[in-house]
Design an enzyme around this catalytic site. Structure first.
Site, PDB file in Angstrom:
ATOM      1  CD  GLU A  60      -3.138  -1.032   2.260  1.00  0.00           C
ATOM      2  OE1 GLU A  60      -2.734  -0.151   2.719  1.00  0.00           O
ATOM      3  OE2 GLU A  60      -4.477  -1.895   2.351  1.00  0.00           O
ATOM      4  CD  GLU A 117      -3.888  -5.404   2.812  1.00  0.00           C
ATOM      5  OE1 GLU A 117      -4.431  -5.171   3.561  1.00  0.00           O
ATOM      6  OE2 GLU A 117      -2.705  -5.703   3.076  1.00  0.00           O
TER       7      GLU A 117
HETATM    8  C1  GAL Z   1      -4.170  -2.745   5.392  1.00  0.00           C
HETATM    9  C2  GAL Z   1      -2.529  -2.845   5.102  1.00  0.00           C
HETATM   10  C3  GAL Z   1      -2.432  -3.371   6.323  1.00  0.00           C
HETATM   11  C4  GAL Z   1      -3.259  -4.096   7.199  1.00  0.00           C
HETATM   12  C5  GAL Z   1      -4.702  -3.392   7.125  1.00  0.00           C
HETATM   13  C6  GAL Z   1      -5.589  -3.525   8.717  1.00  0.00           C
HETATM   14  O1  GAL Z   1      -4.336  -1.406   4.212  1.00  0.00           O
HETATM   15  O2  GAL Z   1      -2.133  -2.851   3.803  1.00  0.00           O
HETATM   16  O3  GAL Z   1      -1.174  -4.317   6.440  1.00  0.00           O
HETATM   17  O4  GAL Z   1      -3.019  -3.002   8.254  1.00  0.00           O
HETATM   18  O5  GAL Z   1      -5.068  -2.613   6.110  1.00  0.00           O
HETATM   19  O6  GAL Z   1      -7.054  -3.227   8.446  1.00  0.00           O
END
Ligand code: GAL
Ligand code: ZN
Length: 665
Positions: free
Chosen positions: A142, A318
């Site tokens: 990110e 994710e």
């Molecule tokens: C994302 C990030 C992850 C984790 C996640 C938690 O933005 O890439 O590493 O922090 O959020 O929701």
């Protein structure tokens, strides 16, 4: 469609890894992402590598048939690194050197960081690059999150000057292009040019836009450094980066160009509150949705934006599967919602979905964050939903291989977003708000709509909307002309062509380079204070009403220019507000105000009719649609049954569920 999960073997005792891998396999997962924050364990001291634990993690996961997406760990510089090389730490807009202790604490232009990153990425690529279970690489994590795109350190100042020298070659050209005659900003040596922070009043917009471009280019260059290494030592393995979809300070179109695949994070309840402020006009009525589902229109917009990056199937690296910990209220998630999110991902064109994360973590900042498993290792809501989802997948998989039908698109240009974001002139006026208003209108009309880069091939589209194209790029004007000549329907909106490419004002009547295409000129414009509205009358059904935020007075340039809406009150009373010009086998429209959600919806119906887009049906709030071949997938994000009528038949759509319909025609 492949499902997977983000896993941190380093967070758990090694004895547990085998059981985790078995459970992943049983739950139908086939992908697992690891490693993206593990630098400190892989290289515990500079130049000293410990690969064994990662080798064993690889083997344990591979033994269960899982394919691995390996993250390069540059999002988390280890403590030894920033301690030995303090100038790696970024400097924020307020001039503060930021501290280590979380993640992303590095400057993209630090020579030390570049050298150290090359070492770790080369090491990883050599070690795992040809592992048979390696599925893909994820570079970093990110980019830009925690507001880290723009750094104001001395390394950035030095590199910004070289970037400018390359672009302008001479200071005369730079002075001319930036209009530095204003307020005695003329530069007589490159060393006089600073980064545009900590100025007393607003910096020169041209200076600022070039800095925004430079900062975005710095991220792309950092990524390219890693792509080159991965391609050398791991040829043929796809490379991706998980973007934050609606991040505004990186040109995601450029970032994605050199990647093999687009991927992103999707947190519907996490993004909810922060995004609502950025995407809705204050006071505007927002859609209805179940309290734990997140705003489906916002999620849909994000997914569509990522699909548009490469206009190809993409990965959700994710996917939220339970509560997050970083929102304002961190809503608990009920059974059924993670399944609905997964179906949404699939229907938006994702063919790989990895849940974040496998098991809720015991230490660190994300202790309140959920995973598929709870802290104690027992199944959580996401895991239960995953099992239920197995029944839906075969049919949906088959349908989603049919070509996605998208006949309409919105065009997003990051340079417009940056330029307008700096000088909106009216607090409510923003590129994202306008794009989103149209996206929502398309969804409500049941018409799938892509969000594409300005360089995208427009020829497959029946209807293209450029709601505000601030910077008048002559090559874009020429391409739009071609598009319309060959039968396209185009709508351009307020302020089009106001700026030059160096972010000075175009000295010709608006819409500048687009004037020939639209055959009108804007004779005057007003920003309106909140609450102030002016009346429009129109021959387009349901369009008449009031305009807020911004109004323009239009004058036809040609007798062929048709007027569809006229000002009926206010300073521009009697002059045109919406025009059409027939051109070739297509037509161009120009809209001289900031539309409300209802007005955008009325125009979407009208324009879709004109452009020959069929299967129109108004969808209830909280329902989204996407279309594959002869099938449409309808998703209901609300807590009540919704009725939709398609091709003369009505269908009841259960709460937080979906329906698959086949078209008769
Ligand atoms: C994302 C990030 C992850 C984790 C996640 C938690 O933005 O890439 O590493 O922090 O959020 O929701
Ligand atoms: Zn810097």
């Amino acid at each position: 469609m492949k499902l997977g999960v983000c896993y941190y073997p380093e967070h758990w005792p090694e004895q547990r890894w085998g059981e985790d891998a078995r459970l992943m396999h049983t739950a139908g997962l086939s992908l697992v992402r690891i490693g993206e924050f593990a630098w400190g364990l892989i290289e515990p001291a500079e130049g000293h590598y410990e690969w064994d634990w990662l080798d064993r993690a690889f083997e344990t996961l591979a033994a269960e048939g899982l394919r691995i997406i390996l993250g390069t760990p540059t999002a988390a510089p280890p403590a030894w690194l920033t301690h030995s090389y303090p100038d790696v730490l970024p400097v924020d807009e307020a001039g503060r050197r930021r501290k280590a202790g979380t993640r992303r604490h590095y400057c993209f232009n630090s020579p030390d960081y570049l050298a150290l990153s090359k070492n770790i990425v080369s090491g990883l690529a050599k070690r795992f690059g040809s592992h048979p279970s390696l599925h893909a690489w994820q570079i970093d994590n990110e980019f830009g999150s925690h507001q880290t795109t723009r750094c104001y350190c001395n390394n950035c100042t030095r590199d910004f000057r070289s970037w400018l020298q390359q672009k302008y070659e001479t200071l005369e050209k730079l002075n001319q292009s930036w209009g530095t005659v204003f307020w005695s900003q003329l530069y007589s040596s490159w060393e006089q040019i600073e980064l545009p922070n900590l100025t007393l009043a607003q910096p020169n917009p041209s200076h600022w836009l070039d800095y925004a471009r430079f900062a975005s280019d710095s991220v792309t260059a950092f990524q390219q450094m890693q792509i080159d290494i991965l391609q050398t030592h791991s040829p043929g393995v796809p490379v991706t980066h998980n973007v934050i979809p609606n991040l505004s300070d990186i040109n995601l179109h450029q970032l994605a160009r050199k990647l093999d695949r687009a991927s992103c994070s999707v947190y519907p309840t996490g993004l909810l509150e922060t995004s609502a402020d950025r995407f809705y006009v204050p006071g505007e009525e927002q859609p209805v949705f179940a309290y734990d589902a997140g705003d489906p229109v916002l999620t849909g917009f994000n997914l569509e934006l990522v699909q548009g990056l490469k206009q190809a199937p993409f990965t959700i690296m994710e996917q939220q599967c339970g509560q997050v910990n970083w929102s304002r209220f961190n809503t608990g998630i009920r059974p059924g919602t993670p399944r609905l999110w997964t179906l949404h991902a699939l229907s938006a064109g994702a063919d790989e979905v990895l849940y974040f994360r496998w098991r809720a973590g015991l230490s660190g900042d994300e202790q309140h964050h959920s995973g598929l498993l709870r802290h104690d290792g027992s199944p959580d809501v996401g895991f239960q939903d995953l099992l239920k989802l197995q029944q839906d997948l075969p049919l949906l998989q088959q349908i989603c291989t049919e070509p996605q039908v998208v006949e309409t698109a919105l065009i997003l240009d990051y340079e417009d977003l940056w330029a307008l974001g700096k000088q909106p002139h009216h607090e409510y006026y923003s590129t994202f708000r306008l794009l989103f208003c149209w996206y929502r209108a398309f969804q409500q009309a049941g018409i799938p709509c892509a969000i594409l880069p300005p360089h995208a091939d427009l020829s497959p589209l029946k209807l293209a909307i450029l709601p505000t194209t601030w910077i008048g790029k002559p090559d874009l004007a020429a391409r739009l002309e071609q598009y319309v000549q060959h039968g396209g329907t185009l709508l351009m909106g307020l302020r089009s062509g106001f700026k030059t490419t160096t972010n000075t004002v175009n000295p010709y009547p608006l819409p500048g380079v687009f004037r020939k295409l639209l055959n009108i000129h804007v004779s005057d414009w007003h920003a309106l204070p909140p609450g102030q509205r002016h009346e429009i009358k129109s021959d387009i059904p349901d369009l008449a009403g009031q305009a807020a935020v911004w109004i323009e007075s239009l004058k036809p340039d040609s007798p062929q220019t048709l007027v569809h809406a006229t000002w009926n009150s206010g300073p521009f009373s009697g002059s045109a507000a919406l025009t059409e010009y027939p051109s070739g086998t297509g037509q161009t429209f120009y809209m001289g105000w900031f539309p409300s959600a209802d007005q955008a919806r009325s125009l979407v119906h009208y324009l879709a009719g004109k452009a020959g887009i069929t299967s129109l049906h108004a969808l209830p709030d909280g329902v989204l649609v996407s279309r594959f071949g002869e099938h449409s997938i309808y998703l209901n994000f609300s807590d009540s049954v919704q009725t939709i009528s398609v091709d003369g038949e009505t269908c009841a759509l259960p709460a937080r569920d979906y329906a698959l319909l086949e078209h008769k025609s």
